[in-house]
Design a protein around this motif. Structure first.
Motif, PDB file in Angstrom:
ATOM      1  N   ARG A  37       0.834  -1.205   0.000  1.00 23.22           N
ATOM      2  CA  ARG A  37       0.000   0.000   0.000  1.00 23.22           C
ATOM      3  C   ARG A  37       0.866   1.251   0.000  1.00 23.22           C
ATOM      4  O   ARG A  37       0.526   2.264  -0.632  1.00 23.22           O
ATOM      5  CB  ARG A  37      -0.923  -0.009   1.225  1.00 23.22           C
ATOM      6  CG  ARG A  37      -1.786   1.223   1.339  1.00 23.22           C
ATOM      7  CD  ARG A  37      -2.841   1.299   0.225  1.00 23.22           C
ATOM      8  NE  ARG A  37      -3.477   2.613   0.218  1.00 23.22           N
ATOM      9  CZ  ARG A  37      -3.308   3.522  -0.730  1.00 23.22           C
ATOM     10  NH1 ARG A  37      -2.525   3.268  -1.774  1.00 23.22           N
ATOM     11  NH2 ARG A  37      -3.933   4.679  -0.677  1.00 23.22           N
ATOM     12  N   ALA A  38       1.991   1.205   0.689  1.00 25.90           N
ATOM     13  CA  ALA A  38       2.891   2.354   0.701  1.00 25.90           C
ATOM     14  C   ALA A  38       3.432   2.629  -0.697  1.00 25.90           C
ATOM     15  O   ALA A  38       3.473   3.784  -1.154  1.00 25.90           O
ATOM     16  CB  ALA A  38       4.039   2.106   1.676  1.00 25.90           C
ATOM     17  N   LEU A  42       2.844   6.050  -2.884  1.00 27.14           N
ATOM     18  CA  LEU A  42       3.979   6.835  -3.364  1.00 27.14           C
ATOM     19  C   LEU A  42       3.897   7.044  -4.875  1.00 27.14           C
ATOM     20  O   LEU A  42       4.239   8.120  -5.381  1.00 27.14           O
ATOM     21  CB  LEU A  42       5.292   6.133  -3.002  1.00 27.14           C
ATOM     22  CG  LEU A  42       5.683   6.206  -1.525  1.00 27.14           C
ATOM     23  CD1 LEU A  42       6.749   5.162  -1.207  1.00 27.14           C
ATOM     24  CD2 LEU A  42       6.179   7.599  -1.167  1.00 27.14           C
ATOM     25  N   ALA A  43       3.434   6.034  -5.598  1.00 22.50           N
ATOM     26  CA  ALA A  43       3.352   6.139  -7.059  1.00 22.50           C
ATOM     27  C   ALA A  43       2.353   7.205  -7.498  1.00 22.50           C
ATOM     28  O   ALA A  43       2.466   7.759  -8.594  1.00 22.50           O
ATOM     29  CB  ALA A  43       2.970   4.785  -7.660  1.00 22.50           C
ATOM     30  N   GLY A  44       1.362   7.519  -6.637  1.00 27.03           N
ATOM     31  CA  GLY A  44       0.353   8.502  -7.016  1.00 27.03           C
ATOM     32  C   GLY A  44       0.556   9.872  -6.405  1.00 27.03           C
ATOM     33  O   GLY A  44      -0.305  10.747  -6.540  1.00 27.03           O
ATOM     34  N   GLY A  60      12.461   6.416  -4.435  1.00 27.80           N
ATOM     35  CA  GLY A  60      12.558   5.537  -5.606  1.00 27.80           C
ATOM     36  C   GLY A  60      11.219   5.000  -6.090  1.00 27.80           C
ATOM     37  O   GLY A  60      11.104   4.542  -7.228  1.00 27.80           O
ATOM     38  N   HIS A  61      10.184   5.048  -5.241  1.00 28.08           N
ATOM     39  CA  HIS A  61       8.864   4.547  -5.626  1.00 28.08           C
ATOM     40  C   HIS A  61       7.928   5.657  -6.086  1.00 28.08           C
ATOM     41  O   HIS A  61       6.801   5.382  -6.494  1.00 28.08           O
ATOM     42  CB  HIS A  61       8.227   3.790  -4.457  1.00 28.08           C
ATOM     43  CG  HIS A  61       8.970   2.551  -4.073  1.00 28.08           C
ATOM     44  ND1 HIS A  61       8.899   1.382  -4.803  1.00 28.08           N
ATOM     45  CD2 HIS A  61       9.828   2.300  -3.059  1.00 28.08           C
ATOM     46  CE1 HIS A  61       9.663   0.466  -4.240  1.00 28.08           C
ATOM     47  NE2 HIS A  61      10.237   1.001  -3.187  1.00 28.08           N
ATOM     48  N   VAL A 134      -1.148   4.929   6.369  1.00 29.79           N
ATOM     49  CA  VAL A 134      -0.578   3.657   5.913  1.00 29.79           C
ATOM     50  C   VAL A 134       0.457   3.232   6.946  1.00 29.79           C
ATOM     51  O   VAL A 134       1.545   3.808   7.009  1.00 29.79           O
ATOM     52  CB  VAL A 134       0.067   3.798   4.522  1.00 29.79           C
ATOM     53  CG1 VAL A 134       0.713   2.473   4.101  1.00 29.79           C
ATOM     54  CG2 VAL A 134      -0.970   4.235   3.490  1.00 29.79           C
ATOM     55  N   PRO A 135       0.135   2.244   7.778  1.00 28.76           N
ATOM     56  CA  PRO A 135       1.079   1.836   8.824  1.00 28.76           C
ATOM     57  C   PRO A 135       2.381   1.313   8.232  1.00 28.76           C
ATOM     58  O   PRO A 135       2.426   0.839   7.085  1.00 28.76           O
ATOM     59  CB  PRO A 135       0.327   0.716   9.567  1.00 28.76           C
ATOM     60  CG  PRO A 135      -1.114   0.912   9.201  1.00 28.76           C
ATOM     61  CD  PRO A 135      -1.115   1.476   7.821  1.00 28.76           C
ATOM     62  N   GLY A 136       3.429   1.420   9.018  1.00 27.33           N
ATOM     63  CA  GLY A 136       4.731   0.891   8.619  1.00 27.33           C
ATOM     64  C   GLY A 136       5.291   0.011   9.719  1.00 27.33           C
ATOM     65  O   GLY A 136       4.730  -0.074  10.817  1.00 27.33           O
ATOM     66  N   VAL A 137       6.388  -0.665   9.425  1.00 30.08           N
ATOM     67  CA  VAL A 137       7.054  -1.482  10.439  1.00 30.08           C
ATOM     68  C   VAL A 137       7.683  -0.556  11.465  1.00 30.08           C
ATOM     69  O   VAL A 137       8.546   0.261  11.127  1.00 30.08           O
ATOM     70  CB  VAL A 137       8.125  -2.386   9.804  1.00 30.08           C
ATOM     71  CG1 VAL A 137       8.879  -3.171  10.878  1.00 30.08           C
ATOM     72  CG2 VAL A 137       7.495  -3.355   8.807  1.00 30.08           C
TER      73      VAL A 137
END
Length: 556
Positions: A37-38, A42-44, A60-61, A134-137
């Protein structure tokens, strides 16, 4: 059609009258820990506002042309005057969102544990700007996992998370009275103070402790100690005092961080080439799969092109040959490199042709990457050597010309201007006529940046992979000879001979002429080197960490 992600907002910025903000967790540092999802968010993104520590992880994304405004500190004058102001990040987020743009606000770890993300979300809510999370680690969870330190076991031990920068006396007292695992976020030079707080609050001085810096990256390093010995361990290891004392670390306190367990569970730092800087004398495009393989061994690949590809000086021969493909002049076309595929593909596009022009023509390819480039073009090779991936290997499998079964006796061979005559002579011996055409010229690349040249000559690289004799000659020509602490790995005997002629000692020789087998051989060397250090009771170091001028132990 794929179903819409439930986390994707159904309303576009134009529809809502406002922009949209995604608060995104970038994880602890390893780019591979970004969620799907991250990557999608990022792509949008129109605007990417990221903490400096994770900017390279997420950039980079993002799409080309995304705006990445730099974060700055809120001016001190306003702070001194007591004027309530939003952080600079919040100001940037709000300004972009008010302009109807899609904003990604990336933070280290997880937004739910970020000190300021909640405030920025409230600011969006106050102005009616739609946002998502968008949760992350989380750093406090991801870093111990990469350090080989489980936080819980079957007995269900409690886990407490403490930020030493904001912990008060009551907090230390609570975790000190507990026998659970404590995960402390602090800085390198504050670890001993945090350990002292825990001992003062009731934890035993012999409680095991692990401290990890630069977690989840190839710069990661972990120390084993106890609450009572960590200051001494840092002093004896000359870890502190250090100008890097301010760097953040994750300390895990409790029986789960015992050294005996970590020796068995330290999967990341025990990778065969962990932290090695490996020089790959190829372009990024050529080295893509090789670099990915090196990363899987824990290495940090650094691509340096030694050869530049240019069109032939006289293009007429190539143009006639490509037209001959369409008019049925050839029975076979043989590609010996990715660059040959690229040269023919560019000519096809110039003439408005595509892969259908290969209909009725048999196609041969040398090497996995050449075959892959053809498949990407839409052409499946009819012949790839079953043994050695070379001109000699191709000739072993190439059928002799048979006038009964072969209506045409001619082969189109697009290749470099400096290619050897082995394949041409072998095909003629098998009865074929060969149109040996210069499809591209190879010239020595421009020298790499000064810091790269200095690292090559000064021992800044741990290993270099030579994939041909020309890469040896050209690298030495444009950047100088690698330092004697650098491990030299060669793809075959001819390349090794060229390296030795240039005064280099060859440490690793690939068992097969394959770049992937060469990387495997280097990884095996790394494993043997690590095992030899442990058996000798020496610390495991990278080759570049050897003292200048020190005698080098050779591992066989």
């Amino acid at each position: 059609m794929n179903p819409t992600s439930p986390t994707t907002s159904p309303l576009s910025p134009a529809f809502t009258g406002h922009g949209h903000v995604t608060f995104l967790g970038a994880g602890p540092g390893d780019p591979g820990l970004l969620t799907l999802r991250a990557v999608e968010a990022l792509a949008g993104a129109d605007v990417l506002i990221a903490e400096p520590e994770v900017l390279e992880v997420v950039r980079g994304h993002a799409r080309a042309g995304v705006s990445t405004p730099e974060l700055t500190v809120v001016d001190e004058a306003s702070t001194a005057a007591g004027v309530p102001v939003l952080r600079d990040a919040a100001n940037l987020v709000m300004e972009a969102a008010r302009g109807g743009r899609r904003v990604v606000r990336a933070v280290t770890g997880d937004p739910g544990l970020d000190a300021y993300a909640g405030t920025e979300m409230l600011a969006c809510a106050a102005e009616g700007i739609p946002f998502e999370v968008v949760p992350g680690v989380a750093t406090a969870v991801g870093v111990p996992a990469y350090a080989g330190v489980p936080l819980r076991d079957a007995q269900g031990t409690d886990v407490r998370f403490v930020d030493a920068r904001t912990a008060d006396e009551r907090c230390w007292a609570e975790v000190g009275a507990s026998d659970g695992t404590v995960v402390v976020s602090t800085s390198l030079d504050s670890v001993a103070a945090a350990a002292g707080e825990l001992v003062s609050a009731g934890r035993k001085p012999d409680t095991p402790l692990t401290v990890t810096i630069a977690g989840t990256t190839t710069r990661q390093r972990t120390w084993n100690a106890t609450l009572g010995t960590i200051a001494q361990v840092f002093k004896q290891g000359k870890v502190l005092p250090s100008p890097e004392g301010h760097r953040p670390v994750i300390a895990v306190v409790g029986e789960r961080s015992a050294a005996a367990q970590r020796d068995q569970l330290s999967w990341f730092e025990s990778k065969p080439l962990f932290g090695w800087r490996v020089l790959v004398p190829r372009t990024k495009e050529q080295a893509a799969s090789l670099s990915d393989q090196l990363r899987s061994y824990g290495a940090v690949p650094h691509e340096v092109p030694t050869i530049a590809v240019e069109p032939p000086r006289t293009p007429q021969q190539m143009e006639r040959a490509v037209k001959g493909l369409v008019t049925g002049r050839y029975e076979w076309i043989a590609f010996t490199s990715v660059n040959a595929v690229k040269a023919v593909r560019e000519k096809f596009e110039e003439y408005g042709l595509d892969a259908r022009a290969f209909a009725g023509i048999k196609v041969a390819a040398v090497g996995e990457q050449t075959a892959a480039a053809l498949v990407d073009f839409g052409v499946k090779p009819d012949l790839v050597p079953s043994g050695e991936q070379s001109a000699a290997g191709l000739l072993e499998d190439w059928p002799p010309y048979d006038p009964v079964f072969d209506p045409i006796d001619r082969v189109f061979l697009p290749r470099a201007d400096i290619a050897t005559e082995t394949l041409v002579a072998g095909l003629i011996e098998l009865g074929w006529e060969v149109d040996d055409v210069t499809a591209y010229r190879t010239v020595r690349a421009s020298p790499p940046p000064a810091d790269t040249r200095e690292a090559i000559k000064g021992g800044g690289f741990d290993a270099v992979l030579f994939t041909s004799s020309s890469t040896v000659r050209n690298l030495v020509g444009i950047a100088g000879k690698p330092h004697n602490v650098t491990v030299i790995a060669c793809i075959g005997p001819a390349t090794a001979k060229t390296a030795e002629e240039h005064g280099l000692r060859v440490d690793v020789l690939s068992p097969e002429p394959s770049v992937h087998k060469l990387a495997e051989a280097l990884a095996d060397f790394g494993v043997r080197r690590r095992e030899a250090a442990r058996e000798a009771g020496d610390p495991v170091t990278r080759p570049s960490e050897r003292r200048p001028g020190a005698r080098r132990r050779r591992t066989t």
